[in-house]
Write an enzyme that holds these catalytic residues in place. Structure first.
Site, PDB file in Angstrom:
ATOM      1  N   VAL A  11       0.833  -1.208   0.000  1.00  0.00           N
ATOM      2  CA  VAL A  11       0.000   0.000   0.000  1.00  0.00           C
ATOM      3  C   VAL A  11       0.867   1.256   0.000  1.00  0.00           C
ATOM      4  O   VAL A  11       0.635   2.194  -0.770  1.00  0.00           O
ATOM      5  CB  VAL A  11      -0.947  -0.006   1.234  1.00  0.00           C
ATOM      6  CG1 VAL A  11      -1.693   1.307   1.367  1.00  0.00           C
ATOM      7  CG2 VAL A  11      -1.906  -1.176   1.153  1.00  0.00           C
ATOM      8  N   THR A 120      -5.170  -0.986   6.868  1.00  0.00           N
ATOM      9  CA  THR A 120      -6.507  -1.411   7.300  1.00  0.00           C
ATOM     10  C   THR A 120      -6.476  -1.635   8.803  1.00  0.00           C
ATOM     11  O   THR A 120      -5.747  -2.489   9.295  1.00  0.00           O
ATOM     12  CB  THR A 120      -6.884  -2.725   6.591  1.00  0.00           C
ATOM     13  OG1 THR A 120      -6.816  -2.479   5.202  1.00  0.00           O
ATOM     14  CG2 THR A 120      -8.270  -3.180   6.979  1.00  0.00           C
ATOM     15  N   LEU A 152      -7.501  -0.681  -2.905  1.00  0.00           N
ATOM     16  CA  LEU A 152      -6.653  -1.099  -4.025  1.00  0.00           C
ATOM     17  C   LEU A 152      -6.670  -2.605  -4.184  1.00  0.00           C
ATOM     18  O   LEU A 152      -6.456  -3.321  -3.210  1.00  0.00           O
ATOM     19  CB  LEU A 152      -5.208  -0.661  -3.778  1.00  0.00           C
ATOM     20  CG  LEU A 152      -4.994   0.771  -3.300  1.00  0.00           C
ATOM     21  CD1 LEU A 152      -3.513   1.019  -3.041  1.00  0.00           C
ATOM     22  CD2 LEU A 152      -5.531   1.749  -4.328  1.00  0.00           C
ATOM     23  N   GLU A 154      -4.817  -5.854  -5.731  1.00  0.00           N
ATOM     24  CA  GLU A 154      -3.500  -6.205  -6.251  1.00  0.00           C
ATOM     25  C   GLU A 154      -3.614  -6.454  -7.741  1.00  0.00           C
ATOM     26  O   GLU A 154      -4.583  -7.035  -8.208  1.00  0.00           O
ATOM     27  CB  GLU A 154      -2.974  -7.450  -5.551  1.00  0.00           C
ATOM     28  CG  GLU A 154      -2.574  -7.132  -4.140  1.00  0.00           C
ATOM     29  CD  GLU A 154      -1.781  -8.236  -3.485  1.00  0.00           C
ATOM     30  OE1 GLU A 154      -1.181  -9.058  -4.192  1.00  0.00           O
ATOM     31  OE2 GLU A 154      -1.783  -8.261  -2.251  1.00  0.00           O
ATOM     32  N   LYS A 223     -13.933   0.710   5.513  1.00  0.00           N
ATOM     33  CA  LYS A 223     -12.927  -0.214   4.985  1.00  0.00           C
ATOM     34  C   LYS A 223     -13.276  -1.669   5.332  1.00  0.00           C
ATOM     35  O   LYS A 223     -13.348  -2.535   4.467  1.00  0.00           O
ATOM     36  CB  LYS A 223     -11.550   0.167   5.541  1.00  0.00           C
ATOM     37  CG  LYS A 223     -10.466  -0.823   5.220  1.00  0.00           C
ATOM     38  CD  LYS A 223     -10.171  -0.874   3.737  1.00  0.00           C
ATOM     39  CE  LYS A 223      -9.380  -2.102   3.389  1.00  0.00           C
ATOM     40  NZ  LYS A 223      -8.919  -2.150   2.030  1.00  0.00           N
ATOM     41  N   CYS A 279      -5.939  -9.755   2.225  1.00  0.00           N
ATOM     42  CA  CYS A 279      -6.946  -8.825   2.750  1.00  0.00           C
ATOM     43  C   CYS A 279      -8.229  -9.504   3.210  1.00  0.00           C
ATOM     44  O   CYS A 279      -8.578  -9.430   4.387  1.00  0.00           O
ATOM     45  CB  CYS A 279      -7.261  -7.777   1.693  1.00  0.00           C
ATOM     46  SG  CYS A 279      -5.792  -6.912   1.159  1.00  0.00           S
ATOM     47  N   LYS A 339      -4.828 -14.929  -6.935  1.00  0.00           N
ATOM     48  CA  LYS A 339      -5.702 -14.542  -8.040  1.00  0.00           C
ATOM     49  C   LYS A 339      -4.800 -14.232  -9.230  1.00  0.00           C
ATOM     50  O   LYS A 339      -3.570 -14.211  -9.084  1.00  0.00           O
ATOM     51  CB  LYS A 339      -6.562 -13.330  -7.677  1.00  0.00           C
ATOM     52  CG  LYS A 339      -5.766 -12.072  -7.421  1.00  0.00           C
ATOM     53  CD  LYS A 339      -6.680 -10.876  -7.292  1.00  0.00           C
ATOM     54  CE  LYS A 339      -5.872  -9.591  -7.254  1.00  0.00           C
ATOM     55  NZ  LYS A 339      -6.685  -8.404  -7.192  1.00  0.00           N
TER      56      LYS A 339
HETATM   57  C1  UGA Z   1      -9.270  -6.652  -2.038  1.00  0.00           C
HETATM   58  C2  UGA Z   1     -10.344  -5.628  -2.399  1.00  0.00           C
HETATM   59  O1  UGA Z   1     -10.937  -5.958  -3.664  1.00  0.00           O
HETATM   60  C3  UGA Z   1      -9.752  -4.210  -2.457  1.00  0.00           C
HETATM   61  O2  UGA Z   1     -10.798  -3.258  -2.690  1.00  0.00           O
HETATM   62  C4  UGA Z   1      -9.074  -3.898  -1.111  1.00  0.00           C
HETATM   63  O3  UGA Z   1      -8.477  -2.626  -1.108  1.00  0.00           O
HETATM   64  C5  UGA Z   1      -8.002  -4.942  -0.855  1.00  0.00           C
HETATM   65  O4  UGA Z   1      -8.625  -6.259  -0.825  1.00  0.00           O
HETATM   66  C6  UGA Z   1      -7.374  -4.617   0.494  1.00  0.00           C
HETATM   67  O5  UGA Z   1      -8.073  -4.634   1.506  1.00  0.00           O
HETATM   68  O6  UGA Z   1      -6.212  -4.208   0.509  1.00  0.00           O
HETATM   69  P1  UGA Z   1      -7.382  -7.956  -3.410  1.00  0.00           P
HETATM   70  O7  UGA Z   1      -7.170  -8.755  -2.160  1.00  0.00           O
HETATM   71  O8  UGA Z   1      -6.215  -7.445  -4.148  1.00  0.00           O
HETATM   72  O9  UGA Z   1      -8.328  -6.693  -3.102  1.00  0.00           O
HETATM   73  O10 UGA Z   1      -8.124  -8.920  -4.421  1.00  0.00           O
HETATM   74  P2  UGA Z   1      -9.562  -9.074  -5.089  1.00  0.00           P
HETATM   75  O11 UGA Z   1      -9.464  -8.770  -6.513  1.00  0.00           O
HETATM   76  O12 UGA Z   1     -10.598  -8.389  -4.312  1.00  0.00           O
HETATM   77  O13 UGA Z   1      -9.739 -10.663  -4.926  1.00  0.00           O
HETATM   78  C7  UGA Z   1      -9.754 -11.280  -3.633  1.00  0.00           C
HETATM   79  C8  UGA Z   1     -10.008 -12.761  -3.763  1.00  0.00           C
HETATM   80  O14 UGA Z   1     -11.343 -13.011  -4.153  1.00  0.00           O
HETATM   81  C9  UGA Z   1      -9.134 -13.471  -4.811  1.00  0.00           C
HETATM   82  O15 UGA Z   1      -8.725 -14.724  -4.279  1.00  0.00           O
HETATM   83  C10 UGA Z   1     -10.062 -13.656  -5.986  1.00  0.00           C
HETATM   84  O16 UGA Z   1      -9.717 -14.739  -6.794  1.00  0.00           O
HETATM   85  C11 UGA Z   1     -11.385 -13.874  -5.270  1.00  0.00           C
HETATM   86  N1  UGA Z   1     -12.568 -13.523  -6.073  1.00  0.00           N
HETATM   87  C12 UGA Z   1     -12.785 -12.245  -6.458  1.00  0.00           C
HETATM   88  C13 UGA Z   1     -13.485 -14.506  -6.394  1.00  0.00           C
HETATM   89  O17 UGA Z   1     -13.318 -15.704  -6.038  1.00  0.00           O
HETATM   90  N2  UGA Z   1     -14.598 -14.156  -7.109  1.00  0.00           N
HETATM   91  C14 UGA Z   1     -14.837 -12.881  -7.507  1.00  0.00           C
HETATM   92  O18 UGA Z   1     -15.887 -12.639  -8.158  1.00  0.00           O
HETATM   93  C15 UGA Z   1     -13.915 -11.904  -7.182  1.00  0.00           C
END
Ligand code: UGA
Length: 468
Positions: A11, A120, A152, A154, A223, A279, A339
């Site tokens: 971050v 956070t 944000l 990743e 948050k 997160c 992811k």
């Molecule tokens: C998440 C939030 O989306 C951000 O808004 C937040 O700022 C961040 O956490 C944080 O707190 O710092 P991130 O962890 O980078 O971001 O990843 P996401 O894209 O949200 O995905 C999280 C997980 O959910 C991944 O394992 C992804 O594969 C899974 N996912 C996401 C699903 O299984 N289905 C979906 O429809 C979306």
């Protein structure tokens, strides 16, 4: 504006680079000398789109790196605290790094400063930060504590920062709000987006960036509540996928049908092997504990976590159902990061599945476009590392798709089939159309959709291996 960002982790580094790109003078502070040396040398420690460009654009000019926290505080109007808040054994956020930064910066508050929580943190953290700074002898008139949570993702953190859905500023003083408004002015006025060298605009950008000013406690809760809500959406669709599997419905059709209701929205409705990362797992757990401490039993959050864990177990059952016994089976695994688009393997459901399969005696050959090095540090030689998806698939009893990397959704299926010993694909991310897979002679299992055998017959329509 002169800004200090404390912590050069995920971050802090993204925030520092983006603030510099918005025109501010930024010093990013860290006490890890190796990290600082690498950053000063031009290395980019994380895999993140546009970050290398921003770092090379501003490093040594509007973006400095330093280990001198007090010096950075003295020269800055705002200090963003972006240090780690890892979970303790009981799941609460460990706030000791935040506390030590608050303590250390106290001695350097020589004029009005805004101390901004960027990590956070649970509700009430700003009050504690304030108390610690006061306890260390700082004049109460000389500072305010504010909360400015980050949203944000990743992989797209730079664009999320510069093209946010909203900027949330939690302040209990007008003066602090003005400082933060000024910092974000290039985005809220739209001025940043007019620049020819601005980072390219993503789809769905809200321009100019909307700003929401709240109380500090509300911002802290925004948050945790945002992340918990997104995790809930994922667990919800995963639970619906399980029902779909029982009745032979197609979860992608159901997700489309519910997601087109504008009150629900189509995003974060992709079923899979559960959410991971640094997160969601940590924040849902921490929010659960915070709520309990504040007197509310937020049981919904327990269920979100329960469904998430269950989703991995369901996937493992799918692998067993497809292959019968797992001991000695050679499995190709595509995707190890939590992811697509990242090399981050923290709380990666893909990695947890690989570990469970190893325990059952499978032999794994894996490929991930970015996370291989990190996995090697964790799993060592317990798995084989391939240089491409096809190399991983070569001679395997089945292929498992565990991370939604774009390149995994565009494989040459003819070639894939030739590489595999048995044409079986178990897809934890629903990257393919079942009909296309069966047309390629591949037995295909996915999440919340009927399994498809090569002749296009859904597995559910077979009884004892014959058509019902
Ligand atoms: C998440 C939030 O989306 C951000 O808004 C937040 O700022 C961040 O956490 C944080 O707190 O710092 P991130 O962890 O980078 O971001 O990843 P996401 O894209 O949200 O995905 C999280 C997980 O959910 C991944 O394992 C992804 O594969 C899974 N996912 C996401 C699903 O299984 N289905 C979906 O429809 C979306």
């Amino acid at each position: 504006m002169r800004i200090a960002v404390v912590g050069s982790g995920y971050v802090g580094l993204v925030a520092g680079a983006c603030f510099a790109d918005m025109g501010h003078d930024v010093v990013v502070v860290d006490n890890d000398q190796n990290k600082l040396a690498a950053l000063k040398n031009g290395q980019v420690p994380i895999h993140e789109n546009f970050l290398p460009e921003l770092l090379s654009r501003h490093r040594g000019q509007r973006l400095q790196f330093s280990d001198d926290l007090q010096g950075a505080v003295r020269q800055s109007a705002a200090i963003f605290v972006a240090v780690g808040t890892p979970p303790t054994e009981s799941g609460e956020a460990d706030l000791s790094y935040v506390e030590s930064v608050a303590r250390e910066l106290s001695g350097a508050v020589d004029g009005y400063k805004v101390v901004v929580e960027k990590s956070t943190v649970p509700v009430y953290t700003s009050e504690w930060v304030r108390k610690i700074i006061l306890r260390n002898g700082t004049d109460p008139e000389k500072f305010d504590v504010a909360s400015n949570p980050e949203f944000l993702r990743e992989g797209s953190a730079v664009t999320d920062f510069l093209f946010p859905d909203r900027i949330v500023i939690g302040c209990d003083s007008h003066r602090a709000a003005e400082v933060l408004r000024e910092i974000y002015l290039p985005l809220t006025s739209g001025q940043y987006y007019e620049r020819v060298d601005a980072i390219p605009q993503p789809d769905r950008a809200s321009i100019p960036a909307p700003i929401i000013v709240t109380s500090t406690k509300s911002a802290e809760l925004i948050k945790h509540a945002s992340n918990a809500f997104l995790a809930m959406k994922i667990s919800f669709i995963n639970a619906v996928a399980s029902v779909c599997e029982s009745v032979g419905a197609d979860v992608s059709q159901v997700a489309h049908g519910i997601g087109t209701d504008s009150r629900i929205g189509p995003r974060f409705l992709s079923p899979g092997i559960g959410y991971g990362g640094s997160c969601f797992p940590k924040d849902v757990m921490a929010f659960r504990i915070v709520a309990r401490e504040c007197g509310y039993e937020f049981r919904l959050l327990d269920e979100i976590m329960h469904i998430n864990e269950d989703q991995r177990q369901r996937f493992l059952r799918k692998v067993r159902n497809a292959l019968w016994t797992l001991r000695g089976k050679r499995l190709a695994v595509l995707g190890l990061a939590f992811k697509g688009g990242t090399d981050d393997i923290r709380e990666s459901p893909a990695l947890l599945i690989v570990q469970a399969l190893l325990q059952e005696g499978s032999k794994i050959t894996a490929y991930d476009p970015a996370a291989m090095e990190r996995v090697r540090e964790t799993l060592g030689s317990s798995i084989t590392y391939a240089n491409s998806a096809y190399e991983a698939a070569h001679g395997a009893d089945a292929l498992l798709l565990l991370t939604e990397w774009e390149e995994f959704a565009n494989l040459d299926l003819k070639r894939l089939r030739q590489e595999l010993k048995y044409a079986i694909v178990i897809d934890g991310r629903n990257l393919y159309d079942p009909e296309v897979m069966s047309a390629h002679g591949i037995t295909y299992y996915s999440v919340g959709r009927p399994a498809c055998l090569p002749d296009g017959v859904p597995a559910a329509a077979l009884k004892n291996g014959k058509k019902a």
